[in-house]
Design a protein around this motif. Sequence first.
Motif, PDB file in Angstrom:
ATOM      1  N   UNK A  74      53.433  70.825  50.047  1.00 35.58           N
ATOM      2  CA  UNK A  74      54.143  71.941  49.734  1.00 35.58           C
ATOM      3  C   UNK A  74      55.602  72.226  50.401  1.00 35.58           C
ATOM      4  N   UNK A  75      55.686  71.650  51.518  1.00 31.75           N
ATOM      5  CA  UNK A  75      57.120  71.827  51.946  1.00 31.75           C
ATOM      6  C   UNK A  75      58.257  70.941  51.089  1.00 31.75           C
ATOM      7  N   UNK A  76      57.700  69.698  50.789  1.00 37.77           N
ATOM      8  CA  UNK A  76      58.456  68.972  49.968  1.00 37.77           C
ATOM      9  C   UNK A  76      58.654  69.396  48.471  1.00 37.77           C
ATOM     10  N   UNK A  77      57.736  70.202  47.990  1.00 34.53           N
ATOM     11  CA  UNK A  77      57.844  70.607  46.598  1.00 34.53           C
ATOM     12  C   UNK A  77      58.654  71.864  46.655  1.00 34.53           C
ATOM     13  N   UNK A  78      58.656  72.829  47.790  1.00 29.55           N
ATOM     14  CA  UNK A  78      59.260  74.095  47.688  1.00 29.55           C
ATOM     15  C   UNK A  78      60.702  74.213  48.393  1.00 29.55           C
ATOM     16  N   UNK A  79      60.915  73.253  49.155  1.00 30.81           N
ATOM     17  CA  UNK A  79      62.262  73.349  49.851  1.00 30.81           C
ATOM     18  C   UNK A  79      63.144  72.296  49.246  1.00 30.81           C
ATOM     19  N   UNK A  80      62.702  71.452  48.309  1.00 33.30           N
ATOM     20  CA  UNK A  80      63.822  70.520  47.730  1.00 33.30           C
ATOM     21  C   UNK A  80      64.735  69.668  48.628  1.00 33.30           C
ATOM     22  N   UNK A  81      64.149  69.522  49.920  1.00 34.10           N
ATOM     23  CA  UNK A  81      65.101  68.695  50.801  1.00 34.10           C
ATOM     24  C   UNK A  81      64.723  67.288  50.921  1.00 34.10           C
ATOM     25  N   UNK A  82      65.648  66.463  51.411  1.00 35.52           N
ATOM     26  CA  UNK A  82      65.750  64.946  51.613  1.00 35.52           C
ATOM     27  C   UNK A  82      65.021  64.689  52.643  1.00 35.52           C
ATOM     28  N   UNK A  83      64.006  63.433  52.558  1.00 38.41           N
ATOM     29  CA  UNK A  83      63.327  62.958  53.433  1.00 38.41           C
ATOM     30  C   UNK A  83      63.796  61.726  53.691  1.00 38.41           C
ATOM     31  N   UNK A  84      63.800  61.369  55.120  1.00 39.61           N
ATOM     32  CA  UNK A  84      63.959  60.059  55.504  1.00 39.61           C
ATOM     33  C   UNK A  84      62.707  58.815  55.218  1.00 39.61           C
ATOM     34  N   UNK A  85      63.120  57.507  55.366  1.00 42.04           N
ATOM     35  CA  UNK A  85      61.790  56.751  55.270  1.00 42.04           C
ATOM     36  C   UNK A  85      60.961  56.985  56.232  1.00 42.04           C
ATOM     37  N   UNK A  86      61.457  57.082  57.675  1.00 34.94           N
ATOM     38  CA  UNK A  86      60.530  57.343  58.807  1.00 34.94           C
ATOM     39  C   UNK A  86      59.420  58.557  58.526  1.00 34.94           C
ATOM     40  N   UNK A  87      60.072  59.595  58.157  1.00 33.68           N
ATOM     41  CA  UNK A  87      59.394  60.817  57.882  1.00 33.68           C
ATOM     42  C   UNK A  87      58.504  60.664  56.744  1.00 33.68           C
ATOM     43  N   UNK A  88      58.789  59.895  55.530  1.00 36.06           N
ATOM     44  CA  UNK A  88      58.029  59.619  54.631  1.00 36.06           C
ATOM     45  C   UNK A  88      56.701  59.050  54.770  1.00 36.06           C
ATOM     46  N   UNK A  89      57.007  57.935  56.072  1.00 32.33           N
ATOM     47  CA  UNK A  89      56.030  57.368  56.355  1.00 32.33           C
ATOM     48  C   UNK A  89      55.037  58.117  57.253  1.00 32.33           C
ATOM     49  N   UNK A  90      55.870  58.789  58.055  1.00 34.86           N
ATOM     50  CA  UNK A  90      54.878  59.689  58.873  1.00 34.86           C
ATOM     51  C   UNK A  90      53.832  60.719  58.104  1.00 34.86           C
ATOM     52  N   UNK A  91      54.278  61.314  57.064  1.00 31.42           N
ATOM     53  CA  UNK A  91      53.653  62.230  56.428  1.00 31.42           C
ATOM     54  C   UNK A  91      52.523  61.492  55.321  1.00 31.42           C
ATOM     55  N   UNK A  92      52.887  60.075  55.168  1.00 27.23           N
ATOM     56  CA  UNK A  92      51.701  59.363  54.379  1.00 27.23           C
ATOM     57  C   UNK A  92      52.424  58.837  53.133  1.00 27.23           C
TER      58      UNK A  92
END
Length: 269
Positions: free
Chosen positions: A168-186
Amino acid sequence: MREGGGTEHLAVRREGATLVLTLNRPEAKNALSIAMLVGLYDGWLAADEDDRIRSIVLTGAGGAFCAGMDLKALAGQGMAGEGHRERLKADPELHWKAMLRGHRPRKPVIAAVEGPCVAGGTEILQGADIRVAGRGATFGLFEVARGLFPIGGSTVRLQRQIPRTHALEMLLTGRRYSAEEAERIGLIGRVVPDGEALATALEIAERINACGPLAVEAVKASVYETADMTEADGLAAELERGWPVFDTEDAREGARAFAEKRPPVYRRR
């Protein structure tokens, strides 16, 4: 798909038993085009239909994976690849199948991500089975920030792949994620040094290719078809998928090769 395959925006090549599909519109950070979508769908079908292909690697050219929808086209300037529009008229669902929203290849799909993998790129990513990214890769679903809806499947699939709060955070904020954060959240499984995502994906593909193809395809099918079942129903379905594998010549070859201390030679029978 013609010999060699691909379109002006989708390059196809073979690496042993792996089919490599490359999003090939680097001047636009591989933004989606009609030619790209047609080439992608043809690539998925080619892999399904050719028993010599045991895995698929999806990547992007020019240091980018996919920047998503072509916003210039959405603004009325025309989408690149108009020459392929007849394919879309013939199959109105082709674009969804190309983005792995309405089609699941029976062979494993490994995504090799460098650079931006955002909006529609992140949506296609959700259809990949295994995901590798360079350290500088970025991810995100920007649609709400532009007044749009991520209609490529993300409101359904993302919450099934990562915890709902992160989805929901990804869908509702429209913000950019780093590779490290993308790995951390799965969202992705592995981060590697920049420039090494494709080589790592091909190494994973080679490991898959060395396994029994009937077993690999049955395992993948079982994982997806049991995902929404109760545990009891899933275990029953797993037996239906799994037991026939034991009665194949490939299964007997695997046991013989182990006993004889040699690599197995699988023949899909």
